[in-house]
Write an enzyme that holds these catalytic residues in place. Sequence first.
Site, mmCIF file in Angstrom:
data_model
loop_
_atom_site.group_PDB
_atom_site.id
_atom_site.type_symbol
_atom_site.label_atom_id
_atom_site.label_comp_id
_atom_site.label_asym_id
_atom_site.label_seq_id
_atom_site.Cartn_x
_atom_site.Cartn_y
_atom_site.Cartn_z
ATOM 1 N N HIS A 8 0.824 -1.213 0.000
ATOM 2 C CA HIS A 8 0.000 0.000 0.000
ATOM 3 C C HIS A 8 0.862 1.270 0.000
ATOM 4 O O HIS A 8 2.053 1.243 0.318
ATOM 5 C CB HIS A 8 -0.917 0.020 1.225
ATOM 6 C CG HIS A 8 -0.159 0.061 2.527
ATOM 7 N ND1 HIS A 8 0.389 1.217 3.048
ATOM 8 C CD2 HIS A 8 0.148 -0.924 3.399
ATOM 9 C CE1 HIS A 8 0.981 0.960 4.182
ATOM 10 N NE2 HIS A 8 0.866 -0.335 4.421
ATOM 11 N N GLU A 74 -2.864 -6.939 7.447
ATOM 12 C CA GLU A 74 -1.533 -6.944 8.048
ATOM 13 C C GLU A 74 -1.541 -7.708 9.374
ATOM 14 O O GLU A 74 -2.599 -7.943 9.977
ATOM 15 C CB GLU A 74 -1.057 -5.500 8.263
ATOM 16 C CG GLU A 74 0.329 -5.332 8.882
ATOM 17 C CD GLU A 74 1.460 -5.956 8.060
ATOM 18 O OE1 GLU A 74 1.440 -7.193 7.861
ATOM 19 O OE2 GLU A 74 2.365 -5.225 7.650
#
Length: 197
Positions: A8, A74
């Site tokens: 990201h 994550e």
Amino acid sequence: MKLLLVRHGQTRFNVERRFLGRTDAELDEEGCKQVFCLAQVYGGQRRVFSSPLRRAMQTASGLGNPIPVPGLMEMDMGELEGLSREEMDERFPGLLATWFEDPTHFRPPGGETLAETQERGWRALQEILGEGGEEEVRVVVTHQLLLAGILCRLSGVPLSAFRQFSHGNTGVTTLELGPEGPRICSLNDLAHLSPAP
């Protein structure tokens, strides 16, 4: 099949070097610029899969119409979420040394281990690769530790070597998946962020 693994774009937490796992941080201004540059090179993909966390979905939306996949989130950093390294040392003395001793099985207070993160991400990736035709490009937008865990598994190296697969924000790793197994064509490619000559 070609597989693009993408980290990201940048967030304020990244700049301040704070632990960022499940905290749903947005991209900062620089992160939005990174995604714009990423989209100029990789945009218009048909099959885009993303962690459902906002920073990943914002990044993935620059590439196509992303499908959120919870397994791509994550590593859960538990009570370390949002802390700087200095704040962690103050609140949890000696914890960082424990992490360095055994990064695979270290569990942040209230969080998950890197091994658990890798296994979760691997299952999600197998489901993604099992969908549709083999000739397609698949894009997976996710996070640093999960990316590193997947690449350790794909490369057949121990999870303790995860640091060799570090990715910058919007870094792209390209793999070709064939009968002989995966081949890494590029690792952490950030050329899209370089100004045009």
